[in-house]
Design an enzyme around this catalytic site. Structure first.
Site, short mmCIF file in Angstrom:
data_model
loop_
_atom_site.label_atom_id
_atom_site.label_comp_id
_atom_site.label_asym_id
_atom_site.label_seq_id
_atom_site.Cartn_x
_atom_site.Cartn_y
_atom_site.Cartn_z
N LYS A 191 0.84 -1.20 0.00
CA LYS A 191 0.00 0.00 0.00
C LYS A 191 0.87 1.25 0.00
CE LYS A 191 -1.83 2.71 3.00
NZ LYS A 191 -1.82 4.00 2.25
N GLY A 243 7.14 4.64 8.17
CA GLY A 243 6.27 5.81 8.35
C GLY A 243 6.47 6.40 9.72
N SER A 244 5.41 6.97 10.26
CA SER A 244 5.53 7.69 11.52
C SER A 244 5.62 6.74 12.71
CB SER A 244 4.34 8.62 11.70
OG SER A 244 3.15 7.87 11.77
N THR A 245 6.25 7.20 13.77
CA THR A 245 6.38 6.40 14.98
C THR A 245 5.00 6.10 15.57
OG1 THR A 245 8.62 7.17 15.40
CG2 THR A 245 7.40 6.36 17.30
N GLY A 248 3.50 3.34 13.60
CA GLY A 248 4.32 2.16 13.87
C GLY A 248 3.94 1.51 15.19
N GLU A 265 10.23 0.77 10.28
CA GLU A 265 11.21 1.84 10.04
C GLU A 265 10.48 3.14 10.34
OE1 GLU A 265 14.31 1.48 9.01
OE2 GLU A 265 14.37 -0.54 8.18
N CYS A 299 13.56 10.41 6.91
CA CYS A 299 13.57 9.89 8.28
C CYS A 299 14.97 9.97 8.90
CB CYS A 299 13.03 8.47 8.33
SG CYS A 299 13.76 7.40 7.10
N GLU A 396 10.48 15.19 15.56
CA GLU A 396 10.80 15.13 14.14
C GLU A 396 9.93 16.15 13.41
OE1 GLU A 396 9.56 11.57 11.92
OE2 GLU A 396 11.55 11.58 11.02
P1 NAP Z 1 2.00 7.79 8.40
O1 NAP Z 1 0.62 8.16 8.74
O2 NAP Z 1 2.76 6.94 9.33
O3 NAP Z 1 1.95 7.10 6.95
C1 NAP Z 1 2.78 6.06 6.48
C2 NAP Z 1 1.97 5.00 5.78
O4 NAP Z 1 1.14 4.32 6.73
C3 NAP Z 1 1.01 5.54 4.73
O5 NAP Z 1 0.91 4.62 3.67
C4 NAP Z 1 -0.28 5.62 5.51
O6 NAP Z 1 -1.42 5.69 4.72
C5 NAP Z 1 -0.22 4.35 6.32
N1 NAP Z 1 -1.07 4.32 7.49
C6 NAP Z 1 -1.61 5.38 8.18
N2 NAP Z 1 -2.31 4.93 9.23
C7 NAP Z 1 -2.21 3.59 9.24
C8 NAP Z 1 -2.70 2.55 10.10
N3 NAP Z 1 -3.42 2.82 11.18
N4 NAP Z 1 -2.39 1.27 9.82
C9 NAP Z 1 -1.64 0.98 8.75
N5 NAP Z 1 -1.15 1.90 7.90
C10 NAP Z 1 -1.42 3.19 8.14
O7 NAP Z 1 2.83 9.09 8.11
P2 NAP Z 1 2.24 10.51 7.62
O8 NAP Z 1 0.99 10.89 8.32
O9 NAP Z 1 2.20 10.50 6.16
O10 NAP Z 1 3.39 11.46 8.14
C11 NAP Z 1 3.37 11.88 9.49
C12 NAP Z 1 4.74 12.02 10.07
O11 NAP Z 1 5.38 10.76 10.03
C13 NAP Z 1 5.67 12.94 9.32
O12 NAP Z 1 5.54 14.26 9.69
C14 NAP Z 1 7.00 12.36 9.72
O13 NAP Z 1 7.41 12.88 10.95
C15 NAP Z 1 6.74 10.90 9.85
N6 NAP Z 1 7.13 10.13 8.67
C16 NAP Z 1 8.25 9.37 8.74
C17 NAP Z 1 8.64 8.64 7.64
C18 NAP Z 1 9.86 7.80 7.65
O14 NAP Z 1 10.40 7.50 6.59
N7 NAP Z 1 10.32 7.33 8.79
C19 NAP Z 1 7.92 8.70 6.47
C20 NAP Z 1 6.75 9.46 6.42
C21 NAP Z 1 6.39 10.16 7.53
P3 NAP Z 1 -1.99 7.15 4.38
O15 NAP Z 1 -1.10 7.69 3.33
O16 NAP Z 1 -3.36 6.96 3.91
O17 NAP Z 1 -1.92 7.95 5.66
#
Ligand code: NAP
Ligand code: MG
Length: 486
Positions: A191, A243-245, A248, A265, A299, A396
């Site tokens: 996804k 993705g986000s902590t 995670g 990650e 990240c 972050e």
């Molecule tokens: P996120 O919500 O963690 O999104 C990452 C992925 O997880 C997306 O594909 C997201 O789908 C999906 N997702 C969201 N909620 C989920 C759930 N409950 N169960 C399974 N999958 C789920 O990250 P974001 O909201 O885009 O970004 C928020 C913050 O996360 C950023 O500001 C940054 O600090 C951090 N971040 C870190 C990384 C990294 O590489 N470590 C990458 C991105 C963001 P959707 O796209 O539909 O939300």
């Protein structure tokens, strides 16, 4: 529903790739509508123009995709590694051949400069597929035990891998996930993030072009609830998440008590440590790469600059001069250094954290530059007078914002660098090799760069300490995340 991305040559222009008005989910080798017919729009963050409409997967689609992957697993996992390798090599070569299209598409959907997609992301994406293609027939020699002549023991694939990726490096994160999974004999349901679905759908097209058997790779575009349904699905054997902590942690709670394997990650707050003997010009370039590459939406970004007190003024003067030369603007222009922020939500998050920085007493400086009137933009920014207690030194930001702190001794540098809930990356700038080794040994970070930053290579394992997650991706270690070792 449309599927193929037509090729139309024209250098660095969006005409390189012809984006269809709508795309389906990729399940069992076919593009298909969502079961409930839902769709959502994806926009170009640099213009806010709608690029396309894509199907929005729901729980029923997750189930279909998992079933397709389960069925495909029987045959895929039974193939000799040398046969799986042929498909992976083919995919890697097609990625190289179509990298102009992919780079433009990724730049349009994500907002990052074409210079980065073309010269950094795409070569690495292909390299990951080449690298893991090479492992596919050598798993018995990877250090995880080997099968006996009778076929007993040895490393085995886990089954169906559910993979959830973010929007900051859509294709590269796809490669980090899919290449090792397929090389080890697993099948996948991936996804992509809501704001960057297009390059994963293009990749689906590449899978068809490569003749990959149906169901081995399935791509579900959609929101976080599709991700949650994938994590929940009882027939998924492994979850790989970047993705986000916060998400995670939610995933870790969701799989607790099941037999699913998980790798996470997550976020980071990397310290980039500059000692007084470092070559200043080189360090300035490394600081810029560390936090302004991909608008800081990385990240492992070097988002905390730790500079030795005696050189602080000199370094900051050089850094500000350098930041004033960065070009912000049209991501498709090959001279652009700073592109758009990926979404309105992310821009709001960055803006709010920067305001918190000011409210808590740090001093803000932004590079002088004109922001385009449409799209999501944030000028390269740094904060001085930052203490370890400040929110901008701890959280972050995931944007082009650098927090500057100083130190006097190497011990103080190490203590400050390690004073974080995260532990993903760090950088050390010094002329002394012995200092590099001594400091690197004490840093609690998954990757430590010396006199460079944000350098990636498929042979090198990547992953976090502490709340930056667990498991490693890349290198030989990256195989283990997709194997039962017995
Ligand atoms: P996120 O919500 O963690 O999104 C990452 C992925 O997880 C997306 O594909 C997201 O789908 C999906 N997702 C969201 N909620 C989920 C759930 N409950 N169960 C399974 N999958 C789920 O990250 P974001 O909201 O885009 O970004 C928020 C913050 O996360 C950023 O500001 C940054 O600090 C951090 N971040 C870190 C990384 C990294 O590489 N470590 C990458 C991105 C963001 P959707 O796209 O539909 O939300
Ligand atoms: Mg988009």
């Amino acid at each position: 529903m449309a599927s193929a991305f037509e090729y139309a040559p024209a250098p660095e222009s969006r005409a390189v790739v012809d984006i269809a008005p709508s795309y389906g989910l990729f399940i069992d080798g076919e593009f298909t509508d969502a079961a409930d017919g839902k769709v959502f729009k994806t926009v170009s963050p640099s213009t806010e123009e709608v690029l396309s409409e894509v199907a929005q997967a729901g729980a029923a689609d997750v189930d279909r995709a998992v079933q397709a992957a389960r069925k495909a697993f029987e045959k895929w996992s039974a193939l000799p590694g040398s046969e799986r390798a042929k498909y992976l090599f083919r995919i890697a070569r097609i990625i190289q051949e179509r990298s102009r299209e992919l780079a433009v598409l990724e730049t349009l959907d994500n907002g990052k400069p074409i210079k980065e997609t073309r010269d950094a992301d795409l070569p690495l994406v292909a390299a990951h597929f080449f690298y893991y293609a090479g492992w596919a027939d050598k798993l018995d020699h990877a250090g995880f035990g080997r099968r006996t002549a009778e076929g007993h023991g040895g490393p085995r694939p886990l089954g169906v891998a559910g993979q959830i990726i973010p929007w900051n490096f859509p294709l590269l994160m796809l490669a980090w996930k899919i290449a090792p999974a397929l090389a080890t004999g697993n099948t996948v349901v991936l996804k992509p993030a809501e704001t960057t679905p297009l390059s994963a759908l293009f990749f689906a097209d590449i899978c068809r072009q490569a003749g990959l058997p149906k169901g081995v790779v399935n791509i579900l575009t959609g929101y976080g609830d599709a991700g949650a349904a994938l994590v929940e699905h009882p027939d998924v054997n492994k979850i790989a998440f970047t993705g986000s902590t916060a998400v995670g942690k939610a995933i870790a709670r969701q799989v607790a008590g099941t037999d699913k394997k998980v790798t996470l990650e997550l976020g980071g707050k990397g310290a980039n440590i500059v000692f007084d003997d470092a070559p200043i010009d080189q360090a300035v370039e490394g600081i810029v790469t560390g936090i302004f590459f991909n608008q800081g939406q990385v990240c492992c970004a070097g988002s905390r600059l730790l500079v030795q007190e005696s050189i602080q003024d000199e370094l900051l003067d050089s850094l500000k001069r350098r930041l004033s030369t960065l070009r912000l603007g049209d991501p498709l222009d090959k001279n652009t250094d700073i592109g758009a922020i990926n979404s309105a939500e992310q821009l709001a998050r960055i803006t709010a954290l920067a305001e918190t920085g000011e409210a808590e007493g740090a001093e803000r400086w932004s590079a002088p530059c004109e922001l385009p009137s449409s799209g999501y933009w944030f000028a390269p920014t740094l904060f001085t007078n930052v203490t370890q207690a400040h929110t901008i030194a701890r959280d972050e930001i995931f944007g082009p914002v650098l927090s500057v702190l100083s130190f006097r001794t190497p011990d103080e540098a190490v203590a400050k660098a390690n004073n974080s809930q995260y532990g993903l990356s760090a950088g050390i700038w010094t002329e002394k090799g012995s200092r590099i080794l001594a400091v690197a040994n004490k840093l609690r970070a998954g990757v430590v760069w010396a006199n460079t930053f944000n350098k990636f290579d498929p042979t090198s394992p990547f992953g976090g300490y502490k709340e930056s997650g667990f498991g490693r991706e890349g290198g030989r270690h990256g195989l283990e995340a997709y194997l039962d070792v017995r």
